[in-house]
Scaffold this active site. Sequence first.
Site, PDB file in Angstrom:
ATOM      1  N   LYS A  75      -9.528  -3.063  10.169  1.00 51.62           N
ATOM      2  CA  LYS A  75      -9.530  -1.604   9.987  1.00 51.62           C
ATOM      3  C   LYS A  75     -10.426  -1.277   8.789  1.00 51.62           C
ATOM      4  CE  LYS A  75      -8.073   2.350   8.475  1.00 51.62           C
ATOM      5  NZ  LYS A  75      -9.163   2.858   7.669  1.00 51.62           N
ATOM      6  N   GLY A  86      -2.052  -0.066  -1.885  1.00 50.34           N
ATOM      7  CA  GLY A  86      -1.460  -1.408  -1.846  1.00 50.34           C
ATOM      8  C   GLY A  86       0.061  -1.330  -1.879  1.00 50.34           C
ATOM      9  N   GLY A 115      -8.111  -2.624  -1.543  1.00 51.76           N
ATOM     10  CA  GLY A 115      -8.208  -1.186  -1.765  1.00 51.76           C
ATOM     11  C   GLY A 115      -7.507  -0.809  -3.047  1.00 51.76           C
ATOM     12  N   SER A 116      -7.063   0.429  -3.112  1.00 53.96           N
ATOM     13  CA  SER A 116      -6.474   0.917  -4.360  1.00 53.96           C
ATOM     14  C   SER A 116      -5.059   0.375  -4.545  1.00 53.96           C
ATOM     15  CB  SER A 116      -6.447   2.442  -4.350  1.00 53.96           C
ATOM     16  OG  SER A 116      -5.620   2.884  -3.300  1.00 53.96           O
ATOM     17  N   THR A 117      -4.613   0.365  -5.782  1.00 54.96           N
ATOM     18  CA  THR A 117      -3.249  -0.101  -6.069  1.00 54.96           C
ATOM     19  C   THR A 117      -2.229   0.834  -5.422  1.00 54.96           C
ATOM     20  OG1 THR A 117      -3.992  -1.195  -8.069  1.00 54.96           O
ATOM     21  CG2 THR A 117      -1.656  -0.631  -7.977  1.00 54.96           C
ATOM     22  N   GLU A 137      -5.749  -7.353  -2.622  1.00 51.50           N
ATOM     23  CA  GLU A 137      -6.809  -7.351  -3.643  1.00 51.50           C
ATOM     24  C   GLU A 137      -6.967  -5.899  -4.057  1.00 51.50           C
ATOM     25  OE1 GLU A 137      -9.715  -6.878  -5.611  1.00 51.50           O
ATOM     26  OE2 GLU A 137     -11.031  -7.316  -3.912  1.00 51.50           O
ATOM     27  N   CYS A 159     -14.334  -3.298  -7.657  1.00 43.96           N
ATOM     28  CA  CYS A 159     -12.983  -3.487  -8.215  1.00 43.96           C
ATOM     29  C   CYS A 159     -13.019  -4.260  -9.520  1.00 43.96           C
ATOM     30  CB  CYS A 159     -12.088  -4.165  -7.191  1.00 43.96           C
ATOM     31  SG  CYS A 159     -12.813  -5.656  -6.514  1.00 43.96           S
ATOM     32  N   GLU A 172      -8.411   3.422 -13.477  1.00 47.72           N
ATOM     33  CA  GLU A 172      -9.555   2.939 -12.700  1.00 47.72           C
ATOM     34  C   GLU A 172     -10.323   4.159 -12.195  1.00 47.72           C
ATOM     35  OE1 GLU A 172      -9.011   1.106  -8.762  1.00 47.72           O
ATOM     36  OE2 GLU A 172     -10.520  -0.370  -9.344  1.00 47.72           O
TER      37      GLU A 172
HETATM   38  P1  NDP Z   1      -7.595   3.266  -0.307  1.00 47.56           P
HETATM   39  O1  NDP Z   1      -6.875   2.216  -1.020  1.00 47.56           O
HETATM   40  O2  NDP Z   1      -6.842   4.472   0.097  1.00 47.56           O
HETATM   41  O3  NDP Z   1      -8.278   2.673   1.024  1.00 47.56           O
HETATM   42  C1  NDP Z   1      -8.391   1.312   1.349  1.00 47.56           C
HETATM   43  C2  NDP Z   1      -8.138   1.099   2.835  1.00 47.56           C
HETATM   44  O4  NDP Z   1      -6.764   1.360   3.142  1.00 47.56           O
HETATM   45  C3  NDP Z   1      -8.923   2.022   3.736  1.00 47.56           C
HETATM   46  O5  NDP Z   1      -9.298   1.346   4.917  1.00 47.56           O
HETATM   47  C4  NDP Z   1      -7.924   3.110   4.040  1.00 47.56           C
HETATM   48  O6  NDP Z   1      -8.212   3.847   5.179  1.00 47.56           O
HETATM   49  C5  NDP Z   1      -6.675   2.291   4.219  1.00 47.56           C
HETATM   50  N1  NDP Z   1      -5.434   3.034   4.110  1.00 47.56           N
HETATM   51  C6  NDP Z   1      -5.235   4.304   3.656  1.00 47.56           C
HETATM   52  N2  NDP Z   1      -3.918   4.617   3.708  1.00 47.56           N
HETATM   53  C7  NDP Z   1      -3.267   3.535   4.210  1.00 47.56           C
HETATM   54  C8  NDP Z   1      -1.900   3.223   4.481  1.00 47.56           C
HETATM   55  N3  NDP Z   1      -0.933   4.095   4.248  1.00 47.56           N
HETATM   56  N4  NDP Z   1      -1.616   2.014   4.982  1.00 47.56           N
HETATM   57  C9  NDP Z   1      -2.572   1.099   5.200  1.00 47.56           C
HETATM   58  N5  NDP Z   1      -3.892   1.330   4.958  1.00 47.56           N
HETATM   59  C10 NDP Z   1      -4.241   2.527   4.468  1.00 47.56           C
HETATM   60  O7  NDP Z   1      -8.815   3.680  -1.152  1.00 47.56           O
HETATM   61  P2  NDP Z   1      -9.585   5.074  -1.108  1.00 47.56           P
HETATM   62  O8  NDP Z   1     -10.693   4.931  -0.176  1.00 47.56           O
HETATM   63  O9  NDP Z   1      -8.681   6.234  -0.888  1.00 47.56           O
HETATM   64  O10 NDP Z   1     -10.079   5.149  -2.598  1.00 47.56           O
HETATM   65  C11 NDP Z   1      -9.262   5.716  -3.609  1.00 47.56           C
HETATM   66  C12 NDP Z   1      -9.412   4.984  -4.891  1.00 47.56           C
HETATM   67  O11 NDP Z   1      -8.969   3.655  -4.737  1.00 47.56           O
HETATM   68  C13 NDP Z   1     -10.814   4.823  -5.390  1.00 47.56           C
HETATM   69  O12 NDP Z   1     -11.288   5.889  -6.047  1.00 47.56           O
HETATM   70  C14 NDP Z   1     -10.676   3.623  -6.258  1.00 47.56           C
HETATM   71  O13 NDP Z   1     -10.179   3.965  -7.516  1.00 47.56           O
HETATM   72  C15 NDP Z   1      -9.680   2.799  -5.548  1.00 47.56           C
HETATM   73  N6  NDP Z   1     -10.276   1.753  -4.729  1.00 47.56           N
HETATM   74  C16 NDP Z   1     -10.252   0.507  -5.197  1.00 47.56           C
HETATM   75  C17 NDP Z   1     -10.812  -0.493  -4.467  1.00 47.56           C
HETATM   76  C18 NDP Z   1     -10.821  -1.875  -4.968  1.00 47.56           C
HETATM   77  O14 NDP Z   1     -11.483  -2.736  -4.391  1.00 47.56           O
HETATM   78  N7  NDP Z   1     -10.108  -2.155  -6.011  1.00 47.56           N
HETATM   79  C19 NDP Z   1     -11.463  -0.258  -3.204  1.00 47.56           C
HETATM   80  C20 NDP Z   1     -11.406   1.098  -2.766  1.00 47.56           C
HETATM   81  C21 NDP Z   1     -10.828   2.043  -3.523  1.00 47.56           C
HETATM   82  P3  NDP Z   1      -9.075   5.204   5.029  1.00 47.56           P
HETATM   83  O15 NDP Z   1     -10.035   5.024   3.915  1.00 47.56           O
HETATM   84  O16 NDP Z   1      -9.770   5.295   6.311  1.00 47.56           O
HETATM   85  O17 NDP Z   1      -8.081   6.278   4.737  1.00 47.56           O
END
Ligand code: NDP
Length: 499
Positions: A192, A249, A244-246, A266, A300, A401
């Site tokens: 996804k 997570g 993705g984001s904490t 991660e 990240c 972050e």
């Molecule tokens: P998210 O953590 O929301 O997104 C990461 C992934 O999770 C995307 O594929 C997202 O889908 C998916 N997702 C969203 N909601 C859910 C859920 N309830 N259950 C399972 N999966 C889900 O990051 P964002 O794109 O919203 O970014 C927000 C902030 O997060 C950034 O500004 C940054 O600070 C941080 N971030 C950190 C990352 C890292 O590597 N440490 C990477 C990305 C973001 P979709 O995007 O399609 O909603």
Amino acid sequence: MVQTPGQARRSLPDFATGQAKRLLINGVWVEAGSGETIESVDPATGAPLAPLALAGAADVDLAVAAARRALEGDWGAFRPADRARVLSRLADLIEDRAEEFAAIDAVDMGAPIMTARWMASNAVSTFRYAAGQALTIHGDTIEHSQTRSMFAYSLKEPVGVVGSIIPWNGPLFAAAWKLAPALAAGCTVVLKPAEQAALTPLLLGELCIEAGLPPGTVNVVTGDGVAGAALTEHRGVDKIAFTGSTATGRRVIKGSAGTIKRLTLELGGKSPHIVFADADLDRAAQAAAMGAFTLSGQVCAAGTRLYVERDVCDEFTERVARITRSLRVGDPLDDQTVLGPLVSREQFDRVSAYVKTGSEQGASAISGDLPKAQEQFGDGFFVPPTLFTGVTDEMTIAQEEIFGPVLSAIPFDGVDDVLTKANNTPYGLAAGVWTQDVSRALEMTRGLRAGMVFVNNYGASDPAVPFGGYKMSGYGRENGRAAIEAYLETKSVWMEAAS
Ligand code: NDP
């Protein structure tokens, strides 16, 4: 205007434009059951790219069922050598089209083409490394203290169907980091991607078919958080691998708790980058700038808290500022561009708000002029690299972050002081240390609570070396032996003579 004056913008890759992209389920491209799509945009211009199918829970169901059939059918019958062969072939296919992958990530997420080329080559090496790893899986024969007529050994088996959820920063290599160890271990995957940048994962899906992965082994479902949540809660999914984001997570932990899924996470970071006065300051300054601003800070492991020993702090910070001002911001498709736009309007607004908060709380931006960048780039989502001085550890920009090109410089006095400051964060992903004193380097590497410590460099990465964090930066590791282990179950077997 995003292009260099007097120069036409390089044409967009065909894959990024045109008809709506579909979902890859069971080796076939299909529309979402609802028929709905979501928009994807070129962050350098704000112009639309090819729309994406919006997967819902029903589409996720179909993808999970296909992954289960492949696991119990054709893919499950692949032996390690067969898996190694197909992973090698996949690496070759990506390599053949590396320039196309790089151009797609450039227009879809705004990665400068030079960085996007690195990301494509990293994806190639990740699959090659996994091809080798597929051949190294083994259990143990175990000496035990029970009756000698019993023999004990362990088997390593694939965890099963994996839901891989990735963010928008580096979609191709994030997908590779998830798929490669999962496939090497013999798992099947429902991937996804993030809604903001899903095109290279879709092209990767195409190449998975071409490489000879049986239908259903890799499925790609584009969509928003609804699809991510459906995957997380799905009874047919054995493991979630999430980046993705904490905050998300945490939702993934809760969503997967009902079915006690295997989980690797991660997550975010607020990594300290520490410079002692005895360091090679020229190299350290270059690394401090690039460690924070690469991919416009959407990394990240970005080193966003720059701790500089007080004696050299002003001079060093000025060096970093000079480098920062020289970084060329512009069209990601231009070979000369070092920093591109942020991925989306939402991210632009979020990061701009942090820049304003930094100034309001009393820090001084000695590089980066946001209003000027807005004037220059019109509808693109550009934030110039911004270096703040006069930052204290309590300020929001030093705590949260930001995921944008914002770096906070903070002075320190000696090892104890900087260790306290550096570790004073809920995160623990990475840390950098610059010193020529080996004893101090050893003391620092032991004292820092982070999953990765870079000494006299920042941000090195290799498929063989584990990547991941302590504390709220997540658990489990990508890359290296640890990554494949996270896709394997251990089965202990006690065998006794029949009579
Ligand atoms: P998210 O953590 O929301 O997104 C990461 C992934 O999770 C995307 O594929 C997202 O889908 C998916 N997702 C969203 N909601 C859910 C859920 N309830 N259950 C399972 N999966 C889900 O990051 P964002 O794109 O919203 O970014 C927000 C902030 O997060 C950034 O500004 C940054 O600070 C941080 N971030 C950190 C990352 C890292 O590597 N440490 C990477 C990305 C973001 P979709 O995007 O399609 O909603």
